[in-house]
Design an enzyme around this catalytic site. Structure first.
Site, PDB file in Angstrom:
ATOM      1  CB  CYS A  75      26.766  66.347 -72.834  1.00  0.00           C
ATOM      2  SG  CYS A  75      26.683  65.289 -71.370  1.00  0.00           S
ATOM      3  CB  CYS A  81      21.985  61.233 -70.057  1.00  0.00           C
ATOM      4  SG  CYS A  81      21.177  62.539 -69.155  1.00  0.00           S
ATOM      5  CB  CYS A 176      25.435  66.997 -65.330  1.00  0.00           C
ATOM      6  SG  CYS A 176      23.789  67.528 -65.862  1.00  0.00           S
ATOM      7  CE1 TYR A 328      -3.911  73.633 -59.894  1.00  0.00           C
ATOM      8  CE2 TYR A 328      -4.550  75.661 -61.004  1.00  0.00           C
ATOM      9  CZ  TYR A 328      -4.784  74.336 -60.697  1.00  0.00           C
ATOM     10  OH  TYR A 328      -5.906  73.720 -61.203  1.00  0.00           O
ATOM     11  CB  CYS A 425       5.471  73.818 -67.582  1.00  0.00           C
ATOM     12  SG  CYS A 425       4.471  72.638 -66.648  1.00  0.00           S
TER      13      CYS A 425
END
Length: 470
Positions: A75, A81, A176, A328, A425
């Site tokens: 990229c 970024c 992207c 959750y 996560c």
């Protein structure tokens, strides 16, 4: 002494390994040196940016020797970024370090016996895997050091991503590699149209401007949602922008807009207007349909989400007779996914809008054995609740990155379900919570899943079973 080392250049440091949050580790005179955007095996010159008594932080200013494990970043925005910090590291090595990250966190934080961590489940696609991206309009584009040094004047309007740690600077994104479909074309054509029409881009300092934010969501089934946030209530300009998108991209199935004049880009408390199409898109998984609205949470890598949920279901070991609590639950994705294997699934979520989506998803899929409740878990999971719904045989919990609140952990210890399947996560907060749950639970299985290739993030699923005689 360490503080005085700031800006000192340390020459020829060998990068040894990857540590937490993707930073790499070297050593200098017995001190650990953390360096981002390098790879194990690199030999680098490092400028010290921060000095502490026990460690240093620095940035690589020259690479003397490149590691054989490096990959060529694909990229043009890599390094500026903040989206893909690991493009310079081969994907097999990324997977190896993500699995090691889980092991390290459990050894360092949980400090409880665990079985061998299972081989990480890698992604079949390491690019174009995301189903949601947020882009920000800005009148103050980030200029590269080369552009600044040239002394020339450059276009300052941008539509792209925030520079890491700089809320007021936006990298203008050309292409992207995170999201496929029409995402890149929509962003670039909208930016060009806005420039042609001389619509104002948002000034993040002055908090003013017409065009503020662009959100693109898509599904594996080919549906696309586009949301434009406007910073001004200008009906004529809004109509022009939305009509352009509708005519230029007839494949958009949900075209929405929001007028946001707040100090931030969040819109959970704002009205979402449907300009064309439906106010939602739909994702499919194992014959189930999941409605995804503009405010809905849905795993951002849908292909890997399927594999993640398969692991959770396998760990739950459902035979059809179990009562399952899904904490959750969000829009009820996991709850609905496991419902066909359980007697009843009860989903609990503090975001009321998400519960509404969960109920719709259950109804649309003809599931009659799910119940969903909105509210604080510690307030809902009372003795009266247990009398009405029966105690759980399995608890599945998938909290945000911060992990579970201590009150929720204490509630789980009181519930004492035979099994807990903990989806996370963030292995660090997961390890912290597992340490607290170890009062009554043993770790039986640990399965990392890579949801985010080219980044240091890793998802992890842990199976906990209640200790004997408790």
């Amino acid at each position: 002494m360490s503080r005085k080392m700031k800006n000192q250049v340390l020459k020829g440091l060998t990068i040894e390994r990857i540590a937490a949050e993707g930073k790499c580790v070297a050593h200098y005179e017995g001190k650990v040196v953390f360096v981002p955007q390098v790879a194990p095996g690199d030999i680098v010159d490092v400028r010290v940016t921060k000095g502490r008594n026990s460690y240093l932080e620095g940035e690589a200013i020259h690479i003397q020797h490149y590691s054989p494990d490096r990959s060529e970043p694909f990229c043009s925005h890599f390094g500026v970024c903040g989206g893909c910090k690991w493009q310079h590291i081969s994907y097999p090595l990324q997977l190896s370090y993500k699995r090691q990250q889980v092991i390290d966190q459990f050894q360092r934080i949980a400090k409880v016996p665990i079985p061998d961590v299972l081989p990480i489940i890698g992604a079949s696609e390491s690019t174009y895997y995301r189903n949601k991206l947020d882009f920000t309009f800005s009148s103050n584009r980030w200029l590269t050091s080369e552009e600044i040094a040239s002394g020339e004047e450059f276009e300052r309007y941008a539509l792209g991503f925030h520079v890491p740690k700089r809320f007021d600077k936006i990298v203008d994104i050309d292409h992207c590699y995170l999201q496929g479909g029409i995402s890149n074309e929509v962003r670039n054509k909208l930016r060009d149209y806005a420039l042609e029409k001389e619509f104002s881009f948002y000034d993040l300092i002055q908090q003013q401007g017409l065009l503020r934010n662009l959100i693109i969501r898509n599904t594996l089934s080919g549906q696309t949602m586009v949301i434009v946030q406007f910073g001004e209530e200008n009906p004529e300009a809004i109509r022009e922008v939305m009509t352009f998108l509708q005519e230029e991209f007839p494949e958009i199935t949900s075209l929405l807009y929001i007028i946001n004049q707040k100090k931030n880009e969040t819109f959970h408390d704002l009205e979402v207007h449907t300009f064309a199409g439906k106010p939602y898109i739909e994702e499919e998984m194992e014959g189930l349909t999941f409605r995804v609205g503009p405010k809905s949470f849905y795993q951002t890598n849908p292909a890997q989400a399927h594999r993640l949920y398969e692991v959770a279901r396998e760990f739950a070991g459902l035979s059809g007779d179990e009562i399952v609590y899904d904490l959750y639950t969000g829009t009820g994705t996991i709850a609905n996914f496991v419902a066909r294997k359980a007697k009843q699934v009860i989903g609990i979520e503090y975001v009321e809008e998400a519960i509404a989506d969960a109920k719709i998803n259950a109804a649309e899929n003809g599931l009659t054995n799910t119940l969903f409740y909105g509210g604080d878990m510690k307030d809902l999971l009372t003795a009266d609740f247990m009398e009405r719904h029966a105690a759980p045989d399995v608890v599945i919990t998938d909290p945000p990155r911060a992990g579970m609140h201590n009150d929720v952990i204490q509630t789980l210890l009181q519930l004492a379900a035979p099994k807990i399947v903990y989806v996370s996560c963030n292995p660090a907060t997961q390890a912290r919570d597992v340490a607290l749950l170890s009062e009554k639970y043993d770790v039986r299985a640990v399965q990392p899943v890579d949801m985010f290739p080219q980044t240091y993030h890793v998802e992890n699923v842990v199976l906990l079973t209640k200790k004997p005689n408790l």
